[in-house]
Design a protein around this motif. Structure first.
Motif, PDB file in Angstrom:
ATOM      1  N   CYS A  90       0.833  -1.208   0.000  1.00 10.47           N
ATOM      2  CA  CYS A  90       0.000   0.000   0.000  1.00 10.47           C
ATOM      3  C   CYS A  90       0.867   1.257   0.000  1.00 10.47           C
ATOM      4  O   CYS A  90       0.661   2.172  -0.793  1.00 10.47           O
ATOM      5  CB  CYS A  90      -0.910   0.016   1.222  1.00 10.47           C
ATOM      6  SG  CYS A  90      -2.221  -1.199   1.137  1.00 10.47           S
ATOM      7  N   HIS A  93       2.772   1.750  -3.243  1.00  9.82           N
ATOM      8  CA  HIS A  93       1.872   2.281  -4.277  1.00  9.82           C
ATOM      9  C   HIS A  93       1.810   3.813  -4.166  1.00  9.82           C
ATOM     10  O   HIS A  93       1.869   4.530  -5.162  1.00  9.82           O
ATOM     11  CB  HIS A  93       0.484   1.676  -4.079  1.00  9.82           C
ATOM     12  CG  HIS A  93      -0.556   2.171  -5.037  1.00  9.82           C
ATOM     13  ND1 HIS A  93      -0.720   1.657  -6.304  1.00  9.82           N
ATOM     14  CD2 HIS A  93      -1.497   3.156  -4.916  1.00  9.82           C
ATOM     15  CE1 HIS A  93      -1.708   2.292  -6.922  1.00  9.82           C
ATOM     16  NE2 HIS A  93      -2.204   3.210  -6.100  1.00  9.82           N
ATOM     17  N   PHE A 334      -7.405   6.666  -1.783  1.00 10.42           N
ATOM     18  CA  PHE A 334      -6.663   5.565  -1.169  1.00 10.42           C
ATOM     19  C   PHE A 334      -7.361   5.088   0.078  1.00 10.42           C
ATOM     20  O   PHE A 334      -8.552   5.329   0.259  1.00 10.42           O
ATOM     21  CB  PHE A 334      -5.201   5.960  -0.887  1.00 10.42           C
ATOM     22  CG  PHE A 334      -4.273   4.777  -0.956  1.00 10.42           C
ATOM     23  CD1 PHE A 334      -4.109   4.086  -2.143  1.00 10.42           C
ATOM     24  CD2 PHE A 334      -3.590   4.333   0.162  1.00 10.42           C
ATOM     25  CE1 PHE A 334      -3.282   2.970  -2.215  1.00 10.42           C
ATOM     26  CE2 PHE A 334      -2.748   3.226   0.098  1.00 10.42           C
ATOM     27  CZ  PHE A 334      -2.587   2.542  -1.092  1.00 10.42           C
ATOM     28  N   ASN A 335      -6.610   4.428   0.939  1.00 15.63           N
ATOM     29  CA  ASN A 335      -7.288   3.741   2.032  1.00 15.63           C
ATOM     30  C   ASN A 335      -7.736   4.682   3.141  1.00 15.63           C
ATOM     31  O   ASN A 335      -7.505   5.887   3.088  1.00 15.63           O
ATOM     32  CB  ASN A 335      -6.416   2.621   2.596  1.00 15.63           C
ATOM     33  CG  ASN A 335      -5.248   3.149   3.350  1.00 15.63           C
ATOM     34  OD1 ASN A 335      -4.776   4.227   3.067  1.00 15.63           O
ATOM     35  ND2 ASN A 335      -4.778   2.412   4.316  1.00 15.63           N
ATOM     36  N   ASP A 356      -8.453   6.762  -7.813  1.00 18.16           N
ATOM     37  CA  ASP A 356      -7.485   5.673  -7.963  1.00 18.16           C
ATOM     38  C   ASP A 356      -8.253   4.368  -7.805  1.00 18.16           C
ATOM     39  O   ASP A 356      -8.875   4.125  -6.776  1.00 18.16           O
ATOM     40  CB  ASP A 356      -6.406   5.788  -6.873  1.00 18.16           C
ATOM     41  CG  ASP A 356      -5.291   4.769  -7.049  1.00 18.16           C
ATOM     42  OD1 ASP A 356      -5.548   3.711  -7.661  1.00 18.16           O
ATOM     43  OD2 ASP A 356      -4.166   5.031  -6.585  1.00 18.16           O
ATOM     44  N   SER A 357      -8.204   3.540  -8.831  1.00 23.09           N
ATOM     45  CA  SER A 357      -9.054   2.349  -8.828  1.00 23.09           C
ATOM     46  C   SER A 357      -8.710   1.382  -7.704  1.00 23.09           C
ATOM     47  O   SER A 357      -9.532   0.551  -7.343  1.00 23.09           O
ATOM     48  CB  SER A 357      -8.969   1.627 -10.163  1.00 23.09           C
ATOM     49  OG  SER A 357      -7.666   1.109 -10.320  1.00 23.09           O
ATOM     50  N   VAL A 358      -7.508   1.466  -7.133  1.00 25.79           N
ATOM     51  CA  VAL A 358      -7.208   0.551  -6.028  1.00 25.79           C
ATOM     52  C   VAL A 358      -8.184   0.783  -4.878  1.00 25.79           C
ATOM     53  O   VAL A 358      -8.394  -0.085  -4.048  1.00 25.79           O
ATOM     54  CB  VAL A 358      -5.755   0.643  -5.485  1.00 25.79           C
ATOM     55  CG1 VAL A 358      -4.741   0.260  -6.545  1.00 25.79           C
ATOM     56  CG2 VAL A 358      -5.448   1.998  -4.896  1.00 25.79           C
ATOM     57  N   ALA A 359      -8.756   1.962  -4.828  1.00 23.07           N
ATOM     58  CA  ALA A 359      -9.668   2.262  -3.733  1.00 23.07           C
ATOM     59  C   ALA A 359     -11.059   2.585  -4.268  1.00 23.07           C
ATOM     60  O   ALA A 359     -11.779   3.410  -3.726  1.00 23.07           O
ATOM     61  CB  ALA A 359      -9.140   3.438  -2.913  1.00 23.07           C
ATOM     62  N   LYS A 360     -11.445   1.917  -5.337  1.00 25.28           N
ATOM     63  CA  LYS A 360     -12.760   2.181  -5.942  1.00 25.28           C
ATOM     64  C   LYS A 360     -13.868   1.828  -4.961  1.00 25.28           C
ATOM     65  O   LYS A 360     -13.957   0.705  -4.496  1.00 25.28           O
ATOM     66  CB  LYS A 360     -12.886   1.347  -7.222  1.00 25.28           C
ATOM     67  CG  LYS A 360     -14.281   1.274  -7.839  1.00 25.28           C
ATOM     68  CD  LYS A 360     -14.704   2.554  -8.540  1.00 25.28           C
ATOM     69  CE  LYS A 360     -16.019   2.394  -9.287  1.00 25.28           C
ATOM     70  NZ  LYS A 360     -17.188   2.219  -8.428  1.00 25.28           N
ATOM     71  N   GLU A 368      -9.952   7.680 -12.838  1.00 30.76           N
ATOM     72  CA  GLU A 368      -8.565   7.379 -12.502  1.00 30.76           C
ATOM     73  C   GLU A 368      -7.677   8.582 -12.841  1.00 30.76           C
ATOM     74  O   GLU A 368      -7.693   9.061 -13.982  1.00 30.76           O
ATOM     75  CB  GLU A 368      -8.111   6.136 -13.262  1.00 30.76           C
ATOM     76  CG  GLU A 368      -6.800   5.584 -12.822  1.00 30.76           C
ATOM     77  CD  GLU A 368      -6.958   4.256 -12.058  1.00 30.76           C
ATOM     78  OE1 GLU A 368      -6.093   3.967 -11.236  1.00 30.76           O
ATOM     79  OE2 GLU A 368      -7.948   3.535 -12.298  1.00 30.76           O
TER      80      GLU A 368
END
Ligand code: SF4
Ligand code: SF4
Ligand code: SF4
Ligand code: SF4
Lengths: 656, 150
Positions: A90, A93, A334-335, A356-360, A368
């Motif tokens: 994480c 990233h 993000f997270n 950011d798609s990691v946190a969609k 994005e």
């Protein structure tokens, strides 16, 4: 209003907030703590293994091994390494995106706000040639190329970024990291089924991941952001739900990647954007800080006072912030963006956009972040948010005074009809919450400048015993360990009462500041000696370094002090506490603290107590390895006593 | 009197009740985090068995109205309290014949794993105030306490 939704909300250190949440007409995470209070006891101890389809296997006296033969030590450390690797991933990233944003900014000769910060990085990295942009590009490339190295090639900046005695120790222990992304990969591979079963070997890997996480994910992310966004400057600023100004279109941001907001931040104050807000009936736009990215904005807030209204609260305050009804959009990247905000956003028609798609988020629109299209994206975001505002609480506010005489009555009628049927979202503000003079902008640079450009004054205070030692209260906020921020705040109070200066970073900061411990008046809660120091300097006994990323800054402070004293880090009267650690990222941070040789207190165990080996290595053997040590204790008073004792031992070893 | 009731359809086999029972009967005080899950000294008094078809059979002492264990115990180690209804076990009187183990119709009782000299028997958590720890810790509410006619 008292249409209580469940009345069983958990406690919070922040009493007004606790009451506010208990009276909300909607459910928040604070309401769900009770219904999740039966925990799986095997999970708590880390002895539930779900790595293969023979499982889940649990350890009991009748079944001391999983079907594959893995014992409690193997199962626990496999789970732990997985968690640390994920947490490291994480942060890596985040630093990767930050470095890319710096590189792209340099390539288009965009704005570099922190020239001095860039020079600092160049001197650390040994970059001497080139103009501003070439240097920025080289700095970004140096970081990226290290991140992308294979696991068997050591990263080059580690030695440059670390304190010599530490670097030597890491080399001796064989824990110098290879490429940071590859280290995550290796960690994940290692703890898969029927691969590694050696608990000590896996714990050593956690230290290696800790180093790459700390130096790149933490330290460098801050320094790169300093270049892009400007360095933190000391100032006082408002915190808490009071920062929400209902006259504006309010955008709450959550996550960790401040560099994605550079363009938007500038756009929101341009006259044409402000005109759009005005046409919808608002005075303009305001960013409302939440989670760590909010802390980061707060830290650098002196650079964009116009658009940033202050930090409202931490991860577990975000639902309350939304429930005020005055937030029109959430931008997440993000997270620490709780899934629980989704139903609230839906109910209150709050627009969710994810960068950011990691946190969609399930009901967020994805956009994005694309550096090349950032201007167009900013415009689109502004239009969407204005649209949301109009739906939520907009009035048609266009000046029709020059309209054609013939059409004027019709226009007036239509506008009047719209305004009369349009139903605003209810506002439930808390204008008194928090305070308006929390000290912020503390960094390793601004603090040193405040002290006259050197650490000596602080060291003198420590040597004289006016400040007994330093405690970093860092990391997340969670709803267990006594309730929302309860342990973090209580522990901080205990520590300052013992004349221990507290430095904070992460969501714990958000809770501690909303409880008023970062205002100069909090000095009266400190022990007599620390109180005198604070009153003389006009500072609070708790200094807020901002986001969890700034744990990296705190460790720079520690390193510089150690350097000045000519000792190694474990010798300093310095302790860390991630009292209310929440996420895997916190465990990766913690591994960095241990690699640095620092005592690390945790309020709740990180799912390791089922393994005697893991407990012994982390709480005892680590002292011989790196000098670090994990201390687990959920009680504020007891924990403060233990940390004080460690500080006193370190003081006497230093003969002070 | 009170009895632990079971809805086996709700049980998902998490064994939280097992860990809770171990925690309630450990010798040294401590938290659930430092309960030694591998130490047979911390044996559980309840058993969660698989039914072989994806379901579970939670086995808990019934504290029976006419307890076979009490009736078969020749040394008076097992007795039924007429007021509380709890069937309790006195290790000092036990002759380790395990007649009770053989006679319990539910297969709840068993000799202790370490020494095979005593019986592992549910005590309804009387020392913990008579509120069964297993029941408190079942996330599925598959077990609960009910007042029944003695
Ligand atoms: S890897 Fe081993 S311990 Fe884990 S679930 Fe499979 S058989 Fe059980
Ligand atoms: S094992 Fe003990 S309790 Fe059971 S029947 Fe024999 S003597 Fe009684
Ligand atoms: S009531 Fe107490 S002793 Fe009996 S099975 Fe439940 S936890 Fe164990
Ligand atoms: S705690 Fe409840 S659900 Fe879990 S095994 Fe026991 S009876 Fe079943």
């Amino acid at each position: 209003m008292n249409n209580c939704f469940g009345c069983n909300t958990c406690k919070s250190a922040d009493k007004p907030l606790e009451e506010f949440i208990a009276n909300l007409p909607m459910e928040t995470s604070h309401h769900r703590v009770e219904s999740q209070s039966t925990k799986c006891n095997f999970g708590l101890q880390g002895v539930c293994c779900r790595l293969c389809s023979n499982g889940p296997c649990r350890i009991t006296p009748d079944a001391p091994r999983g079907i594959c033969g893995a014992n409690a030590d193997t199962i626990v450390t496999r789970n732990f390494l997985r968690a640390v690797a994920a947490g490291s991933g994480c942060y890596i990233h985040v630093v990767e995106n930050t470095a890319l944003n710096l590189k792209n900014t340099a390539l288009v000769k965009g704005k570099i706000k922190g020239e001095r910060a860039l020079e600092r990085l160049c001197s650390i990295f040994g970059i001497t040639s080139g103009d501003l942009y070439e240097k920025a590009e080289k700095v970004a490339d140096a970081v990226l190329s290290d991140l992308y190295k294979p696991e068997y090639v050591k990263m080059e900046l580690v030695e440059k970024l670390s304190y010599k005695p530490r670097f030597d120790k890491w080399k001796e222990l064989g824990i110098l990291p290879g490429g940071a992304k590859s280290e995550v990969f290796k960690g994940v591979v290692k703890c898969s089924t029927n691969l590694n079963s050696d608990p000590v070997d896996m714990l050593i890997d956690c230290l290696r991941l800790g180093i790459s996480t700390g130096l790149y994910g933490l330290v460098l992310t801050n320094l790169l952001n300093d270049v892009l966004l400007g360095e933190p400057e000391l100032r006082t600023a408002p915190v808490g739900l009071r920062v929400i100004d209902p006259d504006y279109i309010n955008i709450m941001i959550t996550g960790h990647q401040h560099s994605m907001f550079v363009d938007l931040q500038e756009r929101l104050i341009q006259p044409d954007a402000v005109a759009k807000a005005k046409a919808a009936g608002a005075k303009g736009f305001k960013l409302v800080g939440c989670t760590c990215v909010g802390q980061d904005l707060q830290l650098r807030g002196s650079h964009y006072k116009e658009v940033f209204n202050g930090h409202a609260g931490n991860n577990y305050t975000s639902e309350a912030i939304l429930a005020t009804g005055a937030i029109d959009a959430v931008l997440s990247e993000f997270n620490c963006t709780l899934p629980g905000i989704e139903p609230i956003c839906e109910e209150l028609k709050i627009k969710q956009i994810c960068l950011d798609s990691v946190a969609k988020k399930a009901n967020a629109e994805i956009m994005e972040f694309d550096f090349a299209k950032r201007e167009q994206q900013s415009n689109e975001i502004i239009d969407k948010i204005v649209g949301a505002y109009i739906l939520r609480r907009g009035k048609i506010n266009v000046d029709f005074s020059n309209a054609d005489k013939e059409w004027k009555p019709l226009i007036d009628m239509l506008v009047g009809a719209y305004n009369s049927i349009h139903q605003d979202v209810n506002l439930n503000l808390m204008p008194e919450h928090g305070n308006d003079h929390t000290l912020t902008g503390v960094s390793e640079v601004s603090l040193k400048e405040f002290l006259g450009g050197k650490w000596k004054p602080l060291i003198d205070l420590i040597v004289a015993g006016d400040i007994k030692g330093i405690a970093g209260v860092v990391g997340c906020s969670n709803l267990t360990a006594g309730g929302h921020d309860v342990l973090s705040v209580e522990l901080t109070k205990e520590l300052i009462a013992k004349d221990i200066l507290v430095l904070t970073a992460g969501c714990s900061s958000g809770g501690i500041e909303n409880c008023g411990l970062m205002t100069p008046e909090a000095a009266k809660l400190a022990g007599p000696k620390l109180r005198a120091v604070c009153e003389k300097l006009g500072i609070p006994p708790v200094l807020n370094f901002g986001p969890c990323l700034a744990i990296g800054r705190l460790e720079i402070v520690a390193t510089e002090i150690a350097e000045e004293l000519g000792v190694d880090l474990p010798q300093l009267p310095l302790v860390l506490s991630a009292a209310q650690w929440l996420e895997e990222q916190a465990l990766a941070d913690g591994a960095y603290g241990l690699a640095l040789g620092l005592p690390l207190h945790l309020g709740l165990p990180p799912f390791i107590t089922g393994s005697k080996v893991a407990v012994k290595v982390l709480t005892e053997d680590m002292k011989q390895l790196t000098g670090g040590q994990v201390i687990i204790n959920p009680d504020a008073k007891e924990s403060a006593d233990i940390l004080e004792k460690i500080i006193m031992e370190k003081r006497s070893a230093l003969n002070i | 009197m009170k009895r632990i009731m079971i809805d086996y359809m709700k049980c998902d086999g998490c064994k939280n009740c097992t860990a809770a029972c171990m925690q309630a009967h450990r010798e040294e005080q401590g938290t659930i985090y430092d309960l030694d899950l591998t130490d047979p000294k911390n044996e559980s008094r309840n058993h969660i068995l698989s039914d072989g078809r994806g379901g579970y059979r939670p086995i808990f002492c019934r504290h029976c109205d006419l307890p076979e264990c009490v009736m078969s115990c020749m040394s008076g180690a097992l007795s039924k309290d007429s007021v509380t209804g709890v069937v309790s076990y006195d290790v000092n009187k036990c002759g380790s014949c395990f007649m009770c183990v053989m006679n319990c119709p539910y297969g709840v009782l068993k000799p202790d794993t370490l020494t095979r000299t005593k019986v592992i028997k549910c005590d309804f958590c009387m020392e913990k105030g008579g509120e069964p720890s297993c029941v408190k810790n079942c996330p599925k509410k598959a077990i609960w306490v009910e007042e029944v006619q003695a």
